[in-house]
Design a protein around this motif. Structure first.
Motif, PDB file in Angstrom:
ATOM      1  N   VAL A   1       0.845  -1.199   0.000  1.00 52.48           N
ATOM      2  CA  VAL A   1       0.000   0.000   0.000  1.00 52.48           C
ATOM      3  C   VAL A   1       0.875   1.242   0.000  1.00 52.48           C
ATOM      4  O   VAL A   1       0.659   2.190  -0.753  1.00 52.48           O
ATOM      5  CB  VAL A   1      -0.947   0.002   1.217  1.00 52.48           C
ATOM      6  CG1 VAL A   1      -1.746   1.295   1.286  1.00 52.48           C
ATOM      7  CG2 VAL A   1      -1.889  -1.198   1.179  1.00 52.48           C
ATOM      8  N   LEU A   2       1.922   1.232   0.837  1.00 52.67           N
ATOM      9  CA  LEU A   2       2.857   2.351   0.897  1.00 52.67           C
ATOM     10  C   LEU A   2       3.716   2.421  -0.360  1.00 52.67           C
ATOM     11  O   LEU A   2       4.008   3.498  -0.870  1.00 52.67           O
ATOM     12  CB  LEU A   2       3.743   2.241   2.136  1.00 52.67           C
ATOM     13  CG  LEU A   2       3.178   2.786   3.449  1.00 52.67           C
ATOM     14  CD1 LEU A   2       1.889   2.071   3.864  1.00 52.67           C
ATOM     15  CD2 LEU A   2       4.202   2.682   4.570  1.00 52.67           C
ATOM     16  N   LYS A   3       4.120   1.249  -0.865  1.00 55.00           N
ATOM     17  CA  LYS A   3       4.932   1.219  -2.086  1.00 55.00           C
ATOM     18  C   LYS A   3       4.143   1.752  -3.279  1.00 55.00           C
ATOM     19  O   LYS A   3       4.729   2.319  -4.217  1.00 55.00           O
ATOM     20  CB  LYS A   3       5.407  -0.210  -2.367  1.00 55.00           C
ATOM     21  CG  LYS A   3       6.446  -0.727  -1.385  1.00 55.00           C
ATOM     22  CD  LYS A   3       6.846  -2.157  -1.727  1.00 55.00           C
ATOM     23  CE  LYS A   3       7.757  -2.763  -0.668  1.00 55.00           C
ATOM     24  NZ  LYS A   3       9.071  -2.106  -0.605  1.00 55.00           N
ATOM     25  N   ALA A   4       2.832   1.556  -3.265  1.00 47.69           N
ATOM     26  CA  ALA A   4       2.005   2.090  -4.345  1.00 47.69           C
ATOM     27  C   ALA A   4       2.064   3.615  -4.352  1.00 47.69           C
ATOM     28  O   ALA A   4       2.178   4.238  -5.413  1.00 47.69           O
ATOM     29  CB  ALA A   4       0.563   1.612  -4.187  1.00 47.69           C
ATOM     30  N   PHE A   5       1.986   4.216  -3.171  1.00 49.18           N
ATOM     31  CA  PHE A   5       2.126   5.671  -3.128  1.00 49.18           C
ATOM     32  C   PHE A   5       3.519   6.083  -3.596  1.00 49.18           C
ATOM     33  O   PHE A   5       3.667   7.091  -4.305  1.00 49.18           O
ATOM     34  CB  PHE A   5       1.866   6.218  -1.732  1.00 49.18           C
ATOM     35  CG  PHE A   5       2.097   7.706  -1.643  1.00 49.18           C
ATOM     36  CD1 PHE A   5       1.102   8.587  -2.021  1.00 49.18           C
ATOM     37  CD2 PHE A   5       3.315   8.219  -1.214  1.00 49.18           C
ATOM     38  CE1 PHE A   5       1.315   9.964  -1.988  1.00 49.18           C
ATOM     39  CE2 PHE A   5       3.545   9.580  -1.167  1.00 49.18           C
ATOM     40  CZ  PHE A   5       2.529  10.460  -1.556  1.00 49.18           C
ATOM     41  N   ALA A   6       4.542   5.339  -3.176  1.00 47.74           N
ATOM     42  CA  ALA A   6       5.909   5.662  -3.591  1.00 47.74           C
ATOM     43  C   ALA A   6       6.039   5.597  -5.114  1.00 47.74           C
ATOM     44  O   ALA A   6       6.735   6.426  -5.728  1.00 47.74           O
ATOM     45  CB  ALA A   6       6.898   4.707  -2.929  1.00 47.74           C
ATOM     46  N   MET A   7       5.373   4.631  -5.750  1.00 41.67           N
ATOM     47  CA  MET A   7       5.401   4.533  -7.209  1.00 41.67           C
ATOM     48  C   MET A   7       4.692   5.724  -7.845  1.00 41.67           C
ATOM     49  O   MET A   7       5.191   6.316  -8.826  1.00 41.67           O
ATOM     50  CB  MET A   7       4.758   3.225  -7.666  1.00 41.67           C
ATOM     51  CG  MET A   7       4.648   3.076  -9.185  1.00 41.67           C
ATOM     52  SD  MET A   7       6.256   3.017 -10.028  1.00 41.67           S
ATOM     53  CE  MET A   7       6.633   1.257  -9.814  1.00 41.67           C
TER      54      MET A   7
ATOM     55  N   ASP B   1       7.308   2.533   6.584  1.00 44.59           N
ATOM     56  CA  ASP B   1       7.131   1.081   6.566  1.00 44.59           C
ATOM     57  C   ASP B   1       7.780   0.452   7.790  1.00 44.59           C
ATOM     58  O   ASP B   1       8.942   0.728   8.100  1.00 44.59           O
ATOM     59  CB  ASP B   1       7.751   0.504   5.287  1.00 44.59           C
ATOM     60  CG  ASP B   1       7.276  -0.916   5.002  1.00 44.59           C
ATOM     61  OD1 ASP B   1       6.252  -1.331   5.582  1.00 44.59           O
ATOM     62  OD2 ASP B   1       7.924  -1.605   4.208  1.00 44.59           O
ATOM     63  N   GLU B   2       7.030  -0.429   8.486  1.00 42.96           N
ATOM     64  CA  GLU B   2       7.515  -1.144   9.661  1.00 42.96           C
ATOM     65  C   GLU B   2       8.090  -0.188  10.710  1.00 42.96           C
ATOM     66  O   GLU B   2       9.250  -0.290  11.104  1.00 42.96           O
ATOM     67  CB  GLU B   2       8.571  -2.187   9.253  1.00 42.96           C
ATOM     68  CG  GLU B   2       8.054  -3.251   8.318  1.00 42.96           C
ATOM     69  CD  GLU B   2       7.074  -4.226   8.969  1.00 42.96           C
ATOM     70  OE1 GLU B   2       6.868  -4.142  10.204  1.00 42.96           O
ATOM     71  OE2 GLU B   2       6.507  -5.062   8.261  1.00 42.96           O
ATOM     72  N   LEU B   3       7.271   0.742  11.159  1.00 42.80           N
ATOM     73  CA  LEU B   3       7.698   1.713  12.163  1.00 42.80           C
ATOM     74  C   LEU B   3       8.230   1.037  13.412  1.00 42.80           C
ATOM     75  O   LEU B   3       9.222   1.477  14.004  1.00 42.80           O
ATOM     76  CB  LEU B   3       6.525   2.628  12.534  1.00 42.80           C
ATOM     77  CG  LEU B   3       6.709   3.560  13.734  1.00 42.80           C
ATOM     78  CD1 LEU B   3       7.852   4.521  13.475  1.00 42.80           C
ATOM     79  CD2 LEU B   3       5.433   4.317  14.037  1.00 42.80           C
ATOM     80  N   ASP B   4       7.603  -0.050  13.815  1.00 49.15           N
ATOM     81  CA  ASP B   4       7.936  -0.676  15.092  1.00 49.15           C
ATOM     82  C   ASP B   4       9.139  -1.615  15.020  1.00 49.15           C
ATOM     83  O   ASP B   4       9.604  -2.093  16.066  1.00 49.15           O
ATOM     84  CB  ASP B   4       6.733  -1.475  15.597  1.00 49.15           C
ATOM     85  CG  ASP B   4       6.285  -2.523  14.584  1.00 49.15           C
ATOM     86  OD1 ASP B   4       5.920  -2.131  13.469  1.00 49.15           O
ATOM     87  OD2 ASP B   4       6.329  -3.716  14.899  1.00 49.15           O
ATOM     88  N   ALA B   5       9.655  -1.917  13.817  1.00 53.13           N
ATOM     89  CA  ALA B   5      10.741  -2.891  13.698  1.00 53.13           C
ATOM     90  C   ALA B   5      11.953  -2.435  14.498  1.00 53.13           C
ATOM     91  O   ALA B   5      12.526  -1.383  14.240  1.00 53.13           O
ATOM     92  CB  ALA B   5      11.117  -3.091  12.230  1.00 53.13           C
ATOM     93  N   SER B   6      12.334  -3.209  15.479  1.00 49.91           N
ATOM     94  CA  SER B   6      13.503  -2.987  16.336  1.00 49.91           C
ATOM     95  C   SER B   6      13.342  -1.816  17.300  1.00 49.91           C
ATOM     96  O   SER B   6      14.282  -1.476  18.016  1.00 49.91           O
ATOM     97  CB  SER B   6      14.776  -2.754  15.485  1.00 49.91           C
ATOM     98  OG  SER B   6      14.996  -3.846  14.631  1.00 49.91           O
TER      99      SER B   6
END
Length: 420
Positions: free
Chosen positions: A66-72, A320-325
């Motif tokens: 969904v986020l990558k679609a906006f980036a495209m 993307d993945e705000l919570d990762a680590s």
């Protein structure tokens, strides 16, 4: 009491079709008819808009897409691929698991608020051609057509209802008319490009270098002061961060480098306090951010620049993945900045993916702000809001129900049996 605040530039709605794991069209909507919510609502041309949205789903379910679609879409609008010749190909990433979609067009549609007006823009295209494109501006409750474009046997047709000078533009079939209108000096087209340019898309990768623009912004005195506050308040033991450069001689194995050339090697340093046997601070020690610090600290510093810039400018941050680590308390704090009238007076927005179920809390998000992605048996992703589920009450424990699979969007695991 209903509370709403004025905004500078906000995303209202975004749709895409035939992109990565989404064969059919999906729509993420930050508009609401509510007059009261757990987070401030912002007034955008008489539209009430949320400051944040979170996407959940199993690994590989399509939430990042969904986020990558906006980036495209942003990549195409800002012409990052420098499409200037008729033989240049437009970037495209179709859904690959269906005969119907592998040769089909893709499309994007977006509605946003910027510079006091609401805009709606979209197009349909493939690698070699933009088949249709449109831009509307809402100066009243009714849209005004800036332009509409449709490909036909004569090579394309432009319908202009207001800006007659745009009829004179020579338009390549593989380029966006929006870009051509901006080159022609059209103010509305320029506003659209400026809004996209103000938006951030952050996809973290370990040891990914911080851009020069990141440091240019952080070196501004007002921003640096806020930046240091973010550091100390995060309780990660770091006093400061800065770039350090040193000159090194070009290696003989390096290609295309003149002999004897001097190359500047840039590294990112963090500053920690050093203590004696009595735990008294006696000086500072420098660490290398990408070698000595934890992955969570690296992620925090990579996100903090766009977070500050977005809050200051009242723009949109796709993360993307705000919570990762990151520690759950730190993740929640970042979200609360956008959901705060004091810290977010300009109507900045955060749209992010997460696996941190602690954020599934109706004291932090309304139902309309929580979204789920799930893949069907044909590998297609589908996006749905929690608000679309029936009988979700304020007192319900969303986190528990999500983990139990009540809303889907969770993996259904096998036995992982490694024995015969």
């Amino acid at each position: 009491m209903p509370v709403s605040y004025y905004c500078i530039g906000m995303l209202i709605q975004f749709s895409a079709r035939n992109f990565r794991s989404f064969k059919d069209s999906f729509t993420i909507d930050l508009f609401t008819n509510k007059t009261d919510s757990v987070s401030p609502l912002f007034d955008c041309a008489e539209n009430k808009v949320y400051p944040s949205a979170v996407l959940y789903g199993a690994n590989g379910s399509g939430k990042s897409n969904v986020l990558k679609a906006f980036a495209m879409l942003r990549r195409l609008v800002l012409n990052e691929d420098k499409i200037i010749q008729s033989t240049d190909e437009l970037p495209l990433n179709r859904f690959k698991l269906s005969e119907e979609s592998e040769d089909d067009t893709a499309s994007f549609d977006i509605c946003f608020f910027y510079a006091g007006k609401k805009y709606k823009y979209g197009f349909e295209y493939d690698n070699s051609c933009v088949y249709s494109e449109y831009l509307y501006i809402y100066e009243t409750n009714q849209p005004t057509t800036v332009f509409e474009y449709d490909m036909d046997e004569d090579g394309g047709k432009i319908k202009i209802t207001r800006y007659k000078d745009l009829n004179e533009i020579r338009h390549l079939k593989n380029s966006l008319f929006l870009v051509e209108a901006d080159r022609n000096g059209n103010e509305i087209a320029r506003n659209v490009l400026n809004w996209f340019k103000s938006c951030h898309y952050v996809e973290y990768a370990s040891k990914q270098p911080l851009s020069p623009q990141y440091w240019d912004n952080l070196n501004k005195p007002a921003v640096k002061k806020i930046f240091r506050t973010f550091i100390t308040d995060a309780d990660i033991g770091i006093k400061d961060i800065f770039q350090e450069s040193r000159r090194v001689s070009a290696s003989t194995v390096m290609v295309n480098v003149p002999k004897g050339a001097i190359i500047e090697e840039v590294s990112v340093k963090t500053v920690h306090s050093k203590f004696d046997a009595q735990n008294k601070a006696i000086g500072d020690v420098k660490f290398n951010l990408f070698e000595d610090e934890s992955l969570g600290t690296q992620k925090y510093f990579y996100a903090i620049g766009p977070v500050i810039d977005t809050l200051q400018k009242g723009s949109v941050l796709f993360l993307d993945e705000l919570d990762a680590s990151l520690h759950p308390i730190l993740t929640r704090k970042i979200v609360s900045l956008f959901n705060s009238r004091e810290m977010n007076p300009n109507g900045a927005q955060l749209v992010f993916t997460s696996q941190d179920t602690n954020l599934l809390d109706q004291s932090l998000f309304d139902k309309e702000q929580i979204w789920f992605t799930e893949k069907d048996g044909c590998g297609q992703s589908h996006l749905v809001s929690l608000a679309e589920y029936k009988d979700v009450r304020k007192e319900h424990k969303i986190e528990r129900n999500y983990i139990m699979g009540k809303y889907g969007a969770v993996p259904y695991l096998g036995e992982f049996n490694f024995r015969d």
